[in-house]
Design an enzyme around this catalytic site. Structure first.
Site, PDB file in Angstrom:
ATOM      1  N   HIS A  16      61.506  32.292  32.037  1.00  0.00           N
ATOM      2  CA  HIS A  16      60.081  32.377  31.569  1.00  0.00           C
ATOM      3  C   HIS A  16      59.689  31.279  30.874  1.00  0.00           C
ATOM      4  CE1 HIS A  16      57.022  35.506  30.154  1.00  0.00           C
ATOM      5  NE2 HIS A  16      56.665  34.198  29.693  1.00  0.00           N
ATOM      6  N   HIS A  18      55.831  28.323  30.316  1.00  0.00           N
ATOM      7  CA  HIS A  18      54.706  27.843  30.467  1.00  0.00           C
ATOM      8  C   HIS A  18      54.664  26.434  30.760  1.00  0.00           C
ATOM      9  CE1 HIS A  18      52.711  31.908  30.097  1.00  0.00           C
ATOM     10  NE2 HIS A  18      53.774  32.049  29.260  1.00  0.00           N
ATOM     11  N   LYS A 102      53.762  38.210  38.720  1.00  0.00           N
ATOM     12  CA  LYS A 102      53.742  38.329  37.272  1.00  0.00           C
ATOM     13  C   LYS A 102      52.617  39.220  36.982  1.00  0.00           C
ATOM     14  CE  LYS A 102      53.977  37.698  32.765  1.00  0.00           C
ATOM     15  NZ  LYS A 102      54.680  37.115  31.826  1.00  0.00           N
ATOM     16  N   HIS A 139      54.406  41.473  31.525  1.00  0.00           N
ATOM     17  CA  HIS A 139      53.841  41.400  30.203  1.00  0.00           C
ATOM     18  C   HIS A 139      53.966  42.863  29.565  1.00  0.00           C
ATOM     19  CE1 HIS A 139      52.101  39.072  26.676  1.00  0.00           C
ATOM     20  NE2 HIS A 139      51.716  40.270  26.470  1.00  0.00           N
ATOM     21  N   HIS A 177      60.159  38.776  27.584  1.00  0.00           N
ATOM     22  CA  HIS A 177      60.145  38.506  26.186  1.00  0.00           C
ATOM     23  C   HIS A 177      59.840  39.876  25.351  1.00  0.00           C
ATOM     24  CE1 HIS A 177      55.826  39.237  27.406  1.00  0.00           C
ATOM     25  NE2 HIS A 177      55.667  38.049  27.756  1.00  0.00           N
ATOM     26  N   ASP A 250      59.575  31.345  27.022  1.00  0.00           N
ATOM     27  CA  ASP A 250      58.169  31.710  26.780  1.00  0.00           C
ATOM     28  C   ASP A 250      57.734  30.347  26.051  1.00  0.00           C
ATOM     29  OD1 ASP A 250      55.831  33.051  27.113  1.00  0.00           O
ATOM     30  OD2 ASP A 250      55.985  34.335  25.740  1.00  0.00           O
TER      31      ASP A 250
HETATM   32  O1  DOR Z   1      52.127  33.826  23.184  1.00  0.00           O
HETATM   33  C1  DOR Z   1      51.908  33.766  24.128  1.00  0.00           C
HETATM   34  N1  DOR Z   1      51.330  32.714  24.822  1.00  0.00           N
HETATM   35  N2  DOR Z   1      52.193  35.109  25.053  1.00  0.00           N
HETATM   36  C2  DOR Z   1      51.964  34.861  26.405  1.00  0.00           C
HETATM   37  O2  DOR Z   1      51.890  36.134  26.992  1.00  0.00           O
HETATM   38  C3  DOR Z   1      51.198  33.652  26.961  1.00  0.00           C
HETATM   39  C4  DOR Z   1      51.639  32.548  26.391  1.00  0.00           C
HETATM   40  C5  DOR Z   1      50.502  31.564  26.588  1.00  0.00           C
HETATM   41  O3  DOR Z   1      50.270  31.175  27.943  1.00  0.00           O
HETATM   42  O4  DOR Z   1      49.996  30.597  25.843  1.00  0.00           O
HETATM   43 ZN    ZN Z   2      54.709  33.828  28.753  1.00  0.00          ZN
END
Ligand code: DOR
Ligand code: ZN
Length: 347
Positions: A16, A18, A102, A139, A177, A250
């Site tokens: 997971h 970003h 997702k 999520h 998460h 995450d």
């Molecule tokens: O804290 C988070 N940041 N939770 C999420 O679900 C998305 C992520 C983000 O893309 O910044």
């Molecule tokens: Zn995330």
């Protein structure tokens, strides 16, 4: 038995992650590629990546942003919307472009405005995913204004997740998460078709840490850290040796100015020292021998992918987590635990 001075494990994956796009993508992707062989890449860009063609183009931008010599495979995900096209999803999966899809409940988190407003609207897509064995990544938070932010995961499990599991008994689900004892119970009791990812920060911080000495915007993420009893439940599950829980950082970079703001963004950037952070937690619990399963074996087993053949070695040596990472003259990102010293270091 004395504590080991080094630990060699199969090369891990991050289930997971970003990565963003453009200059931030180029600045952060190397940190993940240095540690992990593969990562499940989240699709919550602006605009989100929904269709197979957009997802393939995003994958190519990630590959182009990798440092020379990196050995890293991004595993791509589709962003589910109310109007998702089940045929495009199935075709993208069959072609090997999309690993999973997702579910962002609309409004639940960063860049989720185009997420799903009511899960029943995507019944057809979910039925198709169950048929073709494509995992749903969740999520797991409700968004109703009247539900306390600390209860959103537990309410989601009762109101959305459990009914969904009953309606779609063959759908493979990853509850992402996780932050609560309720999530642990739902995954533990949910059988072979459901697994969870756990972030390093949810193993290490509780909600009191968010306010230690003042408000700590860099510890704000969603789902928000919960009270200590929940952190302990999540940690006990992650370090238990159970096979349906695995590593998902995450890691979510945001410019410092957008974190330290009157309305700060949710997201913790942990990529630079992710594996070392997990190693600290597993060592504290006396179960370093279980880190490999959590980081490198359980995820591939659930996704039906091969385990990585290479190995990595963690050495017991101080690791200073570097300070802000500069993107350009106006933009920098602060890693989790920046300025602190960790006990393990990836060789
Ligand atoms: O804290 C988070 N940041 N939770 C999420 O679900 C998305 C992520 C983000 O893309 O910044
Ligand atoms: Zn995330």
């Amino acid at each position: 038995m004395s504590a080991p001075e080094s630990l060699t494990i199969r090369r891990p994956d991050d289930w997971h992650l970003h990565l963003r796009d453009g200059p931030i993508l180029r600045a952060v992707v190397g940190y993940t590629a240095r540690q992990f062989a593969r990562a499940i890449v989240m699709p919550n860009l602006v605009p989100p990546v929904v269709a197979t063609a957009e997802i393939a183009a995003y994958r190519d931008r990630i590959l182009a942003a990798l440092p020379d010599g990196a050995r890293f495979t991004p595993l791509m995900t589709a962003y589910l919307t109310d109007n998702i096209d089940p045929d495009d999803l199935a075709q993208g999966h069959a072609d090997g472009v999309i690993t999973a899809a997702k579910l962002y409940p609309a409004g639940a988190t960063t860049n989720s405005d185009r997420g799903v407003t009511d899960i029943r609207k995507i019944d057809a897509a979910l039925a198709r995913m169950a048929e073709i064995g494509m995992p749903l990544l969740v999520h797991g938070e409700v968004t109703h204004g009247h539900v306390d932010i600390f209860d959103r995961e537990a309410v989601f499990i009762e109101e959305v997740l459990k009914p969904l599991m009953d309606r779609q008994p063959d759908l493979k689900i990853v509850l992402e998460h996780i932050t609560t004892a309720e999530a642990v119970a739902a995954v533990e009791g949910g059988g072979a078709r459901i697994a969870a990812t756990v972030t390093p920060h949810h193993l290490l911080i509780n909600r009191t840490d968010l306010f230690r000495g003042g408000v700590r915007p860099h510890l704000y993420c969603l789902p928000i850290a919960k009270r200590e009893r929940h952190r302990q439940a999540v940690r006990a599950f992650a370090t238990s040796g159970q096979s349906r829980v695995f590593l998902g950082t995450d890691s979510a970079p945001h410019p410092i100015a957008e974190k330290e703001s009157a309305c700060g963004c949710a997201g913790i950037f942990s990529a630079p020292s992710a594996l070392e952070l997990y190693a600290e937690a597993f060592e504290e619990d006396g179960v370093l021998d279980r880190l490999e399963a959590f980081a490198s074996l359980n995820g591939p087993a659930f996704y039906g992918l091969p385990v990585n053949q290479e190995t990595v070695t963690l050495t017991r040596a101080p690791l200073n987590v570097d300070g802000p990472i500069t993107i350009d003259a106006d933009t920098a990102i602060l890693p989790f635990r920046s300025g602190e010293t960790l006990r393990w270091r990836l060789s």
